[in-house]
Design an enzyme around this catalytic site. Structure first.
Site, mmCIF file in Angstrom:
data_model
loop_
_atom_site.group_PDB
_atom_site.id
_atom_site.type_symbol
_atom_site.label_atom_id
_atom_site.label_comp_id
_atom_site.label_asym_id
_atom_site.label_seq_id
_atom_site.Cartn_x
_atom_site.Cartn_y
_atom_site.Cartn_z
ATOM 1 N N CYS A 12 0.859 -1.181 0.000
ATOM 2 C CA CYS A 12 0.000 0.000 0.000
ATOM 3 C C CYS A 12 0.901 1.239 0.000
ATOM 4 C CB CYS A 12 -0.857 -0.013 1.251
ATOM 5 S SG CYS A 12 0.154 -0.055 2.729
ATOM 6 N N HIS A 36 5.138 -5.510 8.556
ATOM 7 C CA HIS A 36 4.944 -6.897 8.976
ATOM 8 C C HIS A 36 5.419 -7.853 7.901
ATOM 9 C CE1 HIS A 36 1.758 -6.108 12.276
ATOM 10 N NE2 HIS A 36 2.939 -6.358 12.780
ATOM 11 N N CYS A 92 2.805 5.768 8.836
ATOM 12 C CA CYS A 92 1.901 6.059 7.718
ATOM 13 C C CYS A 92 1.006 7.244 8.093
ATOM 14 C CB CYS A 92 1.043 4.829 7.432
ATOM 15 S SG CYS A 92 -0.213 5.160 6.200
ATOM 16 N N HIS A 120 -2.438 -4.793 18.888
ATOM 17 C CA HIS A 120 -1.776 -4.470 17.616
ATOM 18 C C HIS A 120 -0.941 -3.194 17.796
ATOM 19 C CE1 HIS A 120 -1.233 -3.243 13.454
ATOM 20 N NE2 HIS A 120 -1.535 -4.482 13.111
ATOM 21 N N GLU A 122 -0.306 -0.700 15.924
ATOM 22 C CA GLU A 122 -0.965 0.550 15.501
ATOM 23 C C GLU A 122 -1.877 1.068 16.618
ATOM 24 O OE1 GLU A 122 -3.454 0.289 11.936
ATOM 25 O OE2 GLU A 122 -4.739 1.816 12.815
ATOM 26 N N THR A 157 -7.012 1.027 11.057
ATOM 27 C CA THR A 157 -7.040 1.256 9.604
ATOM 28 C C THR A 157 -7.444 0.027 8.797
ATOM 29 O OG1 THR A 157 -4.678 0.813 9.593
ATOM 30 C CG2 THR A 157 -5.342 3.121 9.569
#
Ligand code: F3S
Length: 275
Positions: A12, A36, A92, A120, A122, A157
């Site tokens: 991405c 990852h 990001c 996680h 994030e 996300t």
């Protein structure tokens, strides 16, 4: 057997950007795995001497530290910035956004509800920007949580939009004011839609990506729903010839952290089976 790639797959925007930043920062270290994908992290090590640290105390003075794509908790970032090191932020921008939102909403006195997995990286990062956030994966978990009448909500996300809507609906039914921020990333949808389309036609689906990557696991689940012969692999070495025996169409997709060179290697290896 025909081998067909999904219309949208792989890296991405945020991952491409982070890798470019790492490549432009040779002899640095990343704080936590940059993305990852173990194979890509190894390539960065071999080709650019970009290492990895997991703890602030392991960061050597004067080193250059690249912050990973998923971001890191605010106190850690502050600790790093206080050390004699250069901090290069590869978080990001779509992850920085929810961090900023929950920080602002907390300051304005809203309860913050985060729809995501509290384990996680994030979400660990996003949580650290909010005051007493409530982090849930379902409406069930949300029930009974102490929340003010003014609530702001963001989502991890990579979560499914339909699932986030359930959280939002529940909040709307129970609270006076709900600020909803759609922080789900489109890159994930595009790869998922394309995987769904291809897996409906394919006899065998190969999903390439990190086994600890949440978006890769979701791609795999979508493929498995439509094509029972779906396999999740990290690299070409895991392929087995018998998966392809008697198959006519092999679909390929890859998670958002999977580099093209791994995808190409997988395709080349499937071709060698000559099925
Ligand atoms: Fe960023 Fe979306 Fe990728 S949040 S890291 S562009 S999946």
């Amino acid at each position: 057997m025909e081998i067909r790639l999904a219309k949208s797959y792989g890296f991405c925007f945020g991952v491409k950007r982070a890798i470019k930043i790492a490549e432009e920062s040779p002899n640095s270290v990343t704080f936590g795995p940059l993305i990852h994908n173990k194979n890509e992290i190894q390539r960065l090590k071999d080709s650019y001497n970009v290492g990895l640290v997991e703890d602030v105390k392991d960061v050597a003075p004067k080193s250059r530290v690249v912050i990973r794509t998923h971001g890191i908790p605010k106190p850690l970032l502050a600790e790093l910035r206080q050390k004699d090191v250069e901090v290069i932020d590869a978080t990001c921008p779509f992850v920085t956004k929810p961090q900023e939102i929950v920080e602002r909403m907390s300051e304005e006195g809203y309860s913050v509800v985060i729809f995501g997995d509290k384990n996680h990286p994030e979400i660990k990062g996003v949580m650290s920007y909010a005051k007493d956030p409530v982090v849930v994966l379902s409406v069930e978990e949300l029930k009974g949580k102490p929340l003010k009448e003014r609530v702001a909500t963001v989502a991890q996300t990579t979560r499914k939009f339909e699932e986030y809507q359930k959280i939002v609906n529940y909040l709307m039914q129970h609270k006076k004011e709900v600020r909803v921020f759609n922080t789900i990333c489109n890159a994930t949808f595009e790869n998922q839609d394309a995987a769904r389309e291809l897996s409906q036609k394919a006899d065998v689906m190969i999903v390439i990506g990190g086994k600890n990557s949440s978006n890769t696991k979701q791609l795999f689940n979508i493929c498995k729903e439509n094509c029972s012969d779906s396999y999740l692999i990290e690299n070409a070495k895991e392929l087995k010839k018998e998966w392809f025996d008697g198959k006519k169409l092999c679909g390929i997709t890859a998670g958002a952290s999977t580099p093209n060179w791994i995808i190409e290697e997988v395709i080349e290896n499937i071709k060698k089976f000559k099925v």
